[in-house]
Every structure is written in structure tokens, then in C-alpha cells.
Motif scaffolding. Structure first.
Motif, mmCIF file in Angstrom:
data_model
loop_
_atom_site.group_PDB
_atom_site.id
_atom_site.type_symbol
_atom_site.label_atom_id
_atom_site.label_comp_id
_atom_site.label_asym_id
_atom_site.label_seq_id
_atom_site.Cartn_x
_atom_site.Cartn_y
_atom_site.Cartn_z
ATOM 1 N N ALA A 73 9.862 18.519 18.514
ATOM 2 C CA ALA A 73 10.554 18.380 17.234
ATOM 3 C C ALA A 73 11.369 19.623 16.915
ATOM 4 C CB ALA A 73 9.536 18.107 16.124
ATOM 5 N N VAL A 74 10.795 20.792 17.171
ATOM 6 C CA VAL A 74 11.520 22.034 16.908
ATOM 7 C C VAL A 74 12.755 22.121 17.792
ATOM 8 C CG1 VAL A 74 11.400 24.551 17.060
ATOM 9 C CG2 VAL A 74 9.479 23.259 16.107
ATOM 10 N N ALA A 134 5.428 13.310 13.886
ATOM 11 C CA ALA A 134 4.594 14.403 14.382
ATOM 12 C C ALA A 134 3.173 14.312 13.851
ATOM 13 C CB ALA A 134 5.217 15.744 13.999
ATOM 14 N N GLN A 135 3.027 14.047 12.560
ATOM 15 C CA GLN A 135 1.687 14.042 11.997
ATOM 16 C C GLN A 135 0.887 12.813 12.401
ATOM 17 O OE1 GLN A 135 2.593 14.273 7.798
ATOM 18 N NE2 GLN A 135 2.430 12.073 7.500
ATOM 19 N N ALA A 162 -1.978 16.077 16.803
ATOM 20 C CA ALA A 162 -1.836 16.687 15.478
ATOM 21 C C ALA A 162 -3.028 16.358 14.604
ATOM 22 C CB ALA A 162 -0.543 16.214 14.827
ATOM 23 N N ASN A 201 0.832 24.964 21.566
ATOM 24 C CA ASN A 201 1.192 24.050 20.484
ATOM 25 C C ASN A 201 1.092 22.606 20.939
ATOM 26 O OD1 ASN A 201 1.851 26.297 18.934
ATOM 27 N ND2 ASN A 201 4.039 26.168 19.393
ATOM 28 N N ASP A 204 0.775 11.804 15.460
ATOM 29 C CA ASP A 204 0.354 12.038 16.837
ATOM 30 C C ASP A 204 -1.133 12.379 16.875
ATOM 31 O OD1 ASP A 204 1.053 12.509 19.686
ATOM 32 O OD2 ASP A 204 0.497 14.569 19.218
ATOM 33 N N SER A 249 5.132 18.656 18.521
ATOM 34 C CA SER A 249 5.652 19.638 17.570
ATOM 35 C C SER A 249 6.737 20.495 18.221
ATOM 36 C CB SER A 249 4.523 20.531 17.052
ATOM 37 O OG SER A 249 3.626 19.802 16.239
ATOM 38 N N ASN A 250 6.477 20.948 19.455
ATOM 39 C CA ASN A 250 7.491 21.715 20.169
ATOM 40 C C ASN A 250 8.759 20.900 20.364
ATOM 41 O OD1 ASN A 250 5.935 24.014 20.380
ATOM 42 N ND2 ASN A 250 5.280 23.620 22.486
ATOM 43 N N ALA A 261 8.715 14.481 10.596
ATOM 44 C CA ALA A 261 7.413 14.902 10.089
ATOM 45 C C ALA A 261 6.392 13.778 10.198
ATOM 46 C CB ALA A 261 7.546 15.363 8.635
#
Length: 257
Positions: free
Chosen positions: A206-207, A233-234, A239, A199, A236, A203-204, A230
């Protein structure tokens, strides 16, 4: 990175951390807690996921009572906080952690397991919180983490009555996400860890860091925090490239496993 208390090895982007006190059922003493904190705080950028397991017949039988001794209230607080610091590095560190559970997952061992993000249990696993029968109270973060997995009522039952859950019950009530046959835990954990390692790191992150905090917020604050995460992350670069690959048909689509 290996020590007399931890065995640490790498397989590409996945690092394997093994509790190495099998003669003591991997019971947690002060030195092992300190090693866990240093190890999980010291991963470099090449580590993308961690598998945590225990050597021998058990994952972890909890606090090493032979080292408990008599402490003042102030000393007890500091001791508990040292566990908190170590387990914070697992739950809120750099990378997701997949724990492999087998045999005893008891007391502090369950507190340790609850700090991981994914728990793979073998059928030999059993779960207990015997502190109530020993005149103690959980001190390794269990009261904050375990109710989020199984609820306050079930944790109260375990502590008040000494109830022990087997692997099937643990899976049903939420102590594990995967249940596998004995001897299959590591293979399953590494398969999951490799998926996680593929991944996008943000993203990791963020989770691991945003999701549990959003779950604790009111809906309005949670939705705003979600929007912020969000957007970050997007934005990045990783991503953006993954989205381009998906739109160009270069990335796999969602499928049942």
C-alpha cells in the motif's frame, strides 16, 4: 541470480542487488538495464525487501556514453521507454527498495536512485544531472521522479547550470532520507530493510503503490482511494493478527529510535 553485470545475494527475507561494473563507475548500458528489469520482476514471495547498491567507489555514474551512438527519434523513444520499464519494476514492483548511495550518483544514476523508496547516502555521495551540458535530456524517468523529491526549480538548476550537490546538500533538499559516514551505508540499509521486511506485505504494498498515487490525486479522490486501501489492508489476516498481538501486549509500542 548473479550475472556479469549484477551481483544478487540473499540474507533471509532481504535480497541484495549490486551493480557490478565498478571499472565503468557502474554506468548503465542496455544490458544492465535489461538485467535490472528481469531481476526486479523475478523476485519470489520469500523476498520481502531489497537493498540496491553499487560495487567500487561509486553508486552509478549514469548512462554509459560509449554505447550511446546516434539514434533516430523513434529509436530514442524506445531506448528511453526501456529504462522506464526497468525502473518501474523498482518503484512499483513487489517489495520496497533501499538504495545505498556513495560516490557518483549522476545522471541516470540519480534517476535510478529516485526509483527506490528509501535512500541512504554516505558522505562521499555527490549528485549531478549533466545532461543539459551534453545536449541531452533525462530519459530514465528523472523528470517525473526527481521533482517530486526536490522540486522543479532545483532540478532545473542542476540541469541548466550543471550544479552538483554534495551529500549534506542532498540530504537537506530531499535526495536522501538518511546520511551516514562512509562505509556505513550497507549496514544502515540492511537494518532498515529488515525492519521493512518485518511489516505486513500488504501494508508495504500500500505504501509503495497507493501512497504516491494518492499524492497525485485531488483531495476528494485521494481520500476515497485512502479509504479503499485502508479497508483492504485492515481486512488482511496478517493485519488482524498484528492488531490482536498489540492489544494483548505482545507487540512493541512506538518509541524514538
Amino acid at each position: 541470480m548473479s550475472t556479469s553485470l549484477l551481483n544478487v545475494s540473499s540474507d533471509g527475507p532481504v535480497t541484495h542487488v549490486r551493480l557490478a561494473r565498478p571499472a565503468k563507475r557502474n554506468a548503465l548500458n542496455d544490458a544492465l538495464i535489461a538485467e535490472l528489469q528481469r531481476t526486479f520482476a523475478g523476485f519470489d514471495a520469500g523476498v520481502r525487501a531489497v537493498v540496491l547498491s553499487g560495487e567500487g567507489a561509486h553508486f552509478c555514474a549514469g548512462l554509459d556514453l560509449s554505447e550511446l551512438g546516434e539514434r533516430s527519434a523513434a529509436e530514442g523513444i524506445l531506448h528511453s521507454r526501456s529504462w522506464h520499464a526497468a525502473f518501474e519494476q523498482i518503484q512499483f514492483g513487489r517489495v520496497p527498495v533501499v538504495a545505498v548511495l556513495h560516490g557518483a550518483v549522476v545522471g541516470g544514476g540519480l534517476e535510478l536512485a529516485s526509483a527506490a523508496h528509501i535512500r541512504v547516502a554516505e558522505r562521499s555521495s555527490f549528485y549531478g544531472l549533466p545532461e543539459g551540458q551534453r545536449g541531452l535530456f533525462v530519459g530514465g524517468g528523472g523528470s517525473a521522479r526527481i521533482p517530486r523529491l526536490i522540486g522543479v526549480a532545483r532540478m532545473s538548476d542542476m540541469m541548466l547550470t550543471g550544479r552538483v550537490h554534495d551529500a549534506e546538500e542532498g540530504q537537506r533538499i530531499g535526495l536522501s532520507q538518511y546520511l551516514v559516514d562512509d562505509g556505513q551505508g550497507l549496514a544502515t540499509a540492511f537494518e532498515l530493510a529488515r525492519k521493512i521486511a518485518s511489516n505486513a506485505p500488504l501494508s508495504n504494498f500500500a505504501v509503495m503503490h497507493a501512497l504516491p498515487r494518492i499524492a497525485e490525486q485531488g483531495q476528494a479522490a485521494g481520500l476515497f482511494t485512502e479509504s479503499l486501501m485502508a479497508a483492504i489492508a485492515q481486512a488482511d489476516d496478517a493485519a488482524k493478527q498484528r492488531m490482536r498481538d498489540f492489544l494483548d501486549g505482545k507487540a512493541g509500542k512506538v518509541a524514538k529510535s
